[in-house]
Design a protein around this motif. Structure first.
Motif, PDB file in Angstrom:
ATOM      1  N   UNK A 152       0.828  -1.206   0.000  1.00  0.00           N
ATOM      2  CA  UNK A 152       0.000   0.000   0.000  1.00  0.00           C
ATOM      3  C   UNK A 152       0.864   1.258   0.000  1.00  0.00           C
ATOM      4  N   UNK A 153       1.981   1.244   0.749  1.00  0.00           N
ATOM      5  CA  UNK A 153       2.900   2.386   0.753  1.00  0.00           C
ATOM      6  C   UNK A 153       3.478   2.620  -0.636  1.00  0.00           C
ATOM      7  N   UNK A 154       3.842   1.536  -1.308  1.00  0.00           N
ATOM      8  CA  UNK A 154       4.393   1.665  -2.662  1.00  0.00           C
ATOM      9  C   UNK A 154       3.356   2.284  -3.600  1.00  0.00           C
ATOM     10  N   UNK A 155       2.113   1.802  -3.541  1.00  0.00           N
ATOM     11  CA  UNK A 155       1.057   2.334  -4.413  1.00  0.00           C
ATOM     12  C   UNK A 155       0.833   3.819  -4.148  1.00  0.00           C
ATOM     13  N   UNK A 156       0.782   4.197  -2.871  1.00  0.00           N
ATOM     14  CA  UNK A 156       0.558   5.603  -2.527  1.00  0.00           C
ATOM     15  C   UNK A 156       1.690   6.492  -3.032  1.00  0.00           C
ATOM     16  N   UNK A 157       2.937   6.066  -2.799  1.00  0.00           N
ATOM     17  CA  UNK A 157       4.087   6.847  -3.281  1.00  0.00           C
ATOM     18  C   UNK A 157       4.094   6.941  -4.801  1.00  0.00           C
ATOM     19  N   UNK A 158       3.819   5.828  -5.455  1.00  0.00           N
ATOM     20  CA  UNK A 158       3.852   5.767  -6.913  1.00  0.00           C
ATOM     21  C   UNK A 158       2.836   6.714  -7.530  1.00  0.00           C
ATOM     22  N   UNK A 159       1.596   6.658  -7.068  1.00  0.00           N
ATOM     23  CA  UNK A 159       0.540   7.491  -7.650  1.00  0.00           C
ATOM     24  C   UNK A 159       0.703   8.958  -7.275  1.00  0.00           C
ATOM     25  N   UNK A 160       1.219   9.223  -6.069  1.00  0.00           N
ATOM     26  CA  UNK A 160       1.397  10.613  -5.646  1.00  0.00           C
ATOM     27  C   UNK A 160       2.485  11.320  -6.436  1.00  0.00           C
ATOM     28  N   UNK A 161       3.576  10.600  -6.740  1.00  0.00           N
ATOM     29  CA  UNK A 161       4.732  11.244  -7.366  1.00  0.00           C
ATOM     30  C   UNK A 161       4.897  10.876  -8.844  1.00  0.00           C
ATOM     31  N   UNK A 162       3.948  10.117  -9.392  1.00  0.00           N
ATOM     32  CA  UNK A 162       3.986   9.754 -10.809  1.00  0.00           C
ATOM     33  C   UNK A 162       5.251   8.979 -11.168  1.00  0.00           C
ATOM     34  N   UNK A 163       5.543   7.967 -10.364  1.00  0.00           N
ATOM     35  CA  UNK A 163       6.693   7.088 -10.587  1.00  0.00           C
ATOM     36  C   UNK A 163       6.182   5.657 -10.666  1.00  0.00           C
ATOM     37  N   UNK A 164       6.464   4.969 -11.760  1.00  0.00           N
ATOM     38  CA  UNK A 164       5.974   3.611 -11.969  1.00  0.00           C
ATOM     39  C   UNK A 164       6.610   2.639 -10.978  1.00  0.00           C
ATOM     40  N   UNK A 165       5.810   1.681 -10.490  1.00  0.00           N
ATOM     41  CA  UNK A 165       6.299   0.654  -9.580  1.00  0.00           C
ATOM     42  C   UNK A 165       5.813  -0.706 -10.051  1.00  0.00           C
ATOM     43  N   UNK A 166       6.211  -1.744  -9.319  1.00  0.00           N
ATOM     44  CA  UNK A 166       5.749  -3.091  -9.635  1.00  0.00           C
ATOM     45  C   UNK A 166       4.256  -3.265  -9.385  1.00  0.00           C
ATOM     46  N   UNK A 167       3.645  -2.355  -8.623  1.00  0.00           N
ATOM     47  CA  UNK A 167       2.251  -2.522  -8.217  1.00  0.00           C
ATOM     48  C   UNK A 167       1.333  -1.441  -8.774  1.00  0.00           C
ATOM     49  N   UNK A 168       1.832  -0.670  -9.759  1.00  0.00           N
ATOM     50  CA  UNK A 168       1.018   0.346 -10.418  1.00  0.00           C
ATOM     51  C   UNK A 168       1.228   0.247 -11.927  1.00  0.00           C
ATOM     52  N   UNK A 169       0.421   0.998 -12.673  1.00  0.00           N
ATOM     53  CA  UNK A 169       0.549   1.013 -14.133  1.00  0.00           C
ATOM     54  C   UNK A 169       0.096   2.365 -14.657  1.00  0.00           C
ATOM     55  N   UNK A 170       0.758   2.823 -15.725  1.00  0.00           N
ATOM     56  CA  UNK A 170       0.320   4.026 -16.433  1.00  0.00           C
ATOM     57  C   UNK A 170      -0.802   3.641 -17.394  1.00  0.00           C
ATOM     58  N   UNK A 171      -1.958   4.304 -17.277  1.00  0.00           N
ATOM     59  CA  UNK A 171      -3.107   4.029 -18.135  1.00  0.00           C
ATOM     60  C   UNK A 171      -3.468   5.285 -18.906  1.00  0.00           C
ATOM     61  N   UNK A 172      -3.603   5.174 -20.234  1.00  0.00           N
ATOM     62  CA  UNK A 172      -4.102   6.253 -21.084  1.00  0.00           C
ATOM     63  C   UNK A 172      -5.482   5.858 -21.601  1.00  0.00           C
ATOM     64  N   UNK A 173      -6.462   6.758 -21.492  1.00  0.00           N
ATOM     65  CA  UNK A 173      -7.829   6.467 -21.927  1.00  0.00           C
ATOM     66  C   UNK A 173      -8.352   7.566 -22.833  1.00  0.00           C
ATOM     67  N   UNK A 174      -9.275   7.186 -23.729  1.00  0.00           N
ATOM     68  CA  UNK A 174      -9.975   8.160 -24.557  1.00  0.00           C
ATOM     69  C   UNK A 174     -11.049   8.810 -23.699  1.00  0.00           C
ATOM     70  N   UNK A 175     -10.580   9.744 -22.892  1.00  0.00           N
ATOM     71  CA  UNK A 175     -11.417  10.391 -21.893  1.00  0.00           C
ATOM     72  C   UNK A 175     -10.890  11.817 -21.767  1.00  0.00           C
ATOM     73  N   UNK A 176     -11.785  12.799 -21.704  1.00  0.00           N
ATOM     74  CA  UNK A 176     -11.341  14.198 -21.701  1.00  0.00           C
ATOM     75  C   UNK A 176     -10.430  14.502 -20.518  1.00  0.00           C
TER      76      UNK A 176
END
Length: 707
Positions: A573-597
């Motif tokens: 959970x700490x890794x996920x929070x750090x990753x999403x807060x600072x925009x740094x990819x980790x083993x437990x997160x992913x960058x997602x691009x969507x056709x969304x405004x």
């Protein structure tokens, strides 16, 4: 709002996968997700690499156009791109973009891996536009893109940071390029763009073949001055090195950046500059060359010269010894300062005078006698391709003779560069080849080191760097402490384990601090079994420029530390929070691009639009402006156009300094002509302006004057 799956479920799903070791590989596949048996190797139509220094790190932005060329797909086929690639283990991935149209960019958002994967798979089923970038292991990544028409292309950007190697006024870093070999149709070259920064000189690209590539200086109205060169595939596929020369030589550096009332920093301190025993080191470099057993003399001496310049400093001393004709020759009767100029001069003497056949025993004996004549004040770096002492009895006899010459009182570090194992045999169930037994015992008796070149697992550069570092001094139990005035440093991370440092290395640390500059610290440990303790202060003028990436560099290092020991759901959970807060990819997160405004990025700058001068610059006769000069409004007409794609038209207005002042989005295409007008805002002053129109692969420029 952030999306989280219950971490207990996430941990159970992922922990078993990540404990499995995946071998790094690179591949590019396109397939129909409805019929996965329809697949093939994809093609990279174009690749642009943009690099920027970020303090003690180098930022890489890779732009790639993927397609399914020569796979017999049509416009009716809807394909998925699967791109697997590896990066260095110390890479920090910070961004992912997907182009929806040539002018619309989707900027990736970081979500926990379970949520991002579920969204991606569900959207693929509904045939919309996503991409997902995952980190599979410490070095392995996967990018998936959907959809791509069988006769079209998809454009992406991936951004990551890697630490630079430090040495005085030289910064250098590897350029990951293994992924380029995945393309079905080989690309002719990649566009290499460097955006300069103050204190950093123009770089050179050092290829694996030994050539050095320099860049062309260019200027773009939007991006300003930059360096550019198209690099051929042959020159870049074997991990080339980008090298900068700083404005002066540094033994310490630092950067700082403040965000949300917290101060983030990078610092680096060269160990050898802090230890007096290392500063005074004297080294006799003995060159035992056998042409038939190893690389060419020039290749070896080029690598040796680079390693010596990198690892030695002018406060240290050296001399060189080799065979010339039938004699053992010393370049000088006394020690010489290890300046780059002296190193180059003495290496050239070896290049011109050293024989193609050495004399191992004579060189060792003469080298020991030389150091003994200097009151044993020095060590020997023995560089050998010899192979004639594989016999155990002969070797033992030689060891006895060398002991009489003072072997036990002079440290000898050996680099064995013999690349052919001619004479091998077992001694006490240990396999020895060539002079392996002799060199092992010489290093043992002299309390030195022995390293052998391995064609599978090492390079000459790495071998020489490691051995020379040991020659300067063997460092153990290193301890490193940093602080600031009226405060302290905290949440600190060092770029590698302290027991892995050589004396010539820089300790690189990232962290946070509260207090006031300068950075101060203390280094202690054992050097050649003797205790040392040194304090340091990093001068304020040794600050290197950086920006908000300082925060991501800190977060990336923190995440890597956490990923080393996943012991609980709390850690995940700490890794996920750090990753999403600072925009740094980790083993437990992913960058997602969507056709969304909410994913549209209106401020994202596409650096592939930099005018490198390779685009065709059309004759301005066809680009008409009226009236020119003008006071309120000016009309433009571009004639004789064929097959123009409206989606690839961009029109911008720049002032004479290259600053963009306006963008024109409305235009008309009428019977082969493109028409538009510009009515400046009231705040735009009178003066000279430049209108730049980009259409497909052509660039048109028109100078205009506002009265």
């Amino acid at each position: 709002m952030k999306n989280y799956v219950p971490v207990s479920i996430l941990f159970l799903l992922l922990s078993s996968f990540f404990t499995t070791s995946l071998k790094a590989y690179n591949s590019l596949t396109v397939q129909d997700p409805r019929a996965t048996w329809r697949y093939g190797v994809g093609t990279m139509d174009s690749v642009t690499l943009v690099v920027k220094p970020k303090g003690l790190f180098l930022e890489h932005s890779i732009y790639i156009n993927f397609s399914a060329k020569n796979l017999n797909y049509t416009s009716k086929d809807t394909l998925e791109v699967i791109f697997n690639f590896d990066l260095p283990s110390n890479a920090i991935v910070t961004d992912s973009w997907l182009w929806l149209t040539p002018s619309q960019i989707l900027k990736g958002k970081l979500l926990d891996l379970w949520t991002a994967s579920t969204i991606y798979e569900n959207i693929v089923k509904r045939r919309r536009d996503p991409s997902i970038l995952k980190k599979l292991t410490a070095t392995q990544y996967e990018l998936r893109i959907f959809p791509m028409a069988g006769n079209a292309y998809r454009k992406v950007k991936i951004t990551y940071l890697v630490p630079l190697d430090l040495n005085g006024n030289i910064l250098s870093g590897p350029i990951a390029t293994n992924y380029l070999n995945t393309s079905k149709i080989p690309i002719n070259n990649i566009n290499f763009i460097y955006l300069p920064e103050t204190k950093y000189g123009n770089p050179i690209l050092k290829t694996n073949s030994g050539t050095e590539i320099t860049f062309w200086e260019k200027e773009d109205p939007e991006f300003g001055k930059f360096l550019y060169k198209p690099i051929t595939l042959n020159d870049i596929t074997k991990t080339p090195i980008l090298q900068f020369t700083l404005d002066r030589s540094y033994t310490s550096y630092f950067t700082t950046f403040e965000k949300d009332n917290e101060n983030y920093y990078q610092l680096a301190v060269q160990l050898s500059s802090l230890v007096q025993a290392a500063k005074d080191k004297k080294i006799l470099i003995t060159f035992d060359y056998y042409q038939s057993n190893t690389f060419s003399k020039d290749v070896i001496l080029d690598e040796l010269q680079s390693a010596l310049i990198k690892n030695l400093s002018p406060t240290q001393s050296f001399n060189m010894c080799y065979v010339s004709g039938f004699d053992v020759v010393f370049n000088s009767m006394d020690w010489m300062s290890a300046t780059p100029e002296n190193i180059i001069t003495q290496i050239n003497k070896l290049r011109n005078n050293a024989s193609n056949v050495g004399s191992t025993l004579s060189l060792l004996a003469k080298s020991l006698q030389y150091v003994k004549s200097k009151n044993n004040d020095g060590s020997i770096y023995f560089l050998s391709a010899g192979d004639m002492y594989s016999n155990i009895d002969l070797s033992n006899s030689i060891l006895q003779d060398l002991t009489k010459e003072g072997l036990a009182s002079t440290t000898i570090h050996i680099s064995d560069i013999c690349s052919l194992n001619k004479f091998c045999g077992y001694i006490n169930n240990i396999l020895y080849c060539n002079n392996h037994y002799l060199y092992t015992n010489i290093s043992r008796i002299s309390k030195g080191s022995y390293t052998k070149y391995d064609t599978q697992n090492s390079s000459l550069s790495a071998l020489f760097t490691s051995s020379i570092s040991k020659t300067i001094g063997n460092i153990l139990n290193l301890d490193f402490y940093s602080t600031v005035d009226n405060g302290f440093c905290y949440n600190k991370y060092i770029n590698k384990d302290l027991n892995q440092y050589n004396l010539s290395d820089y300790v690189v640390q990232v962290g946070k601090f509260t207090g006031s500059l300068p950075f101060r610290g203390e280094v202690s440990g054992f050097l050649d079994n003797k205790i040392f303790n040194s304090k340091f202060t990093i001068p304020i003028e040794n600050r290197l420029p950086t920006d908000a990436t300082n925060v991501q560099i800190w977060a990336g290092n923190y995440i890597k530390e956490l990923e080393k020991n996943i012991s609980s759901n709390i850690t995940v959970n700490n890794i996920i929070n750090l990753s999403t807060e600072h925009n740094v990819l980790s083993l437990y997160t992913a960058f997602l691009c969507l056709e969304d405004t909410s994913y549209y990025c209106v401020n994202c700058k596409d650096e592939t639009h930099i005018n490198t001068g390779t685009e065709e610059l059309k004759d301005s006769i066809n680009f008409i402006s009226f009236p020119n000069p003008f006071s309120e409004k000016i009309q433009f007409t571009l004639n004789d156009l064929k097959d123009i794609d409206p989606e690839q038209v961009s029109i911008s207005i720049y002032d004479i300094s290259g600053r963009k002042v306006d963008i024109i989005s409305e235009f008309q295409l009428i019977q082969g002509s493109l028409k538009f007008s510009w009515q400046p805002f009231s705040k735009i002053q009178a003066g000279v302006y430049i209108c730049i129109l980009k259409a497909n692969n052509s660039v048109y420029k028109k100078k205009i004057i506002k009265m």
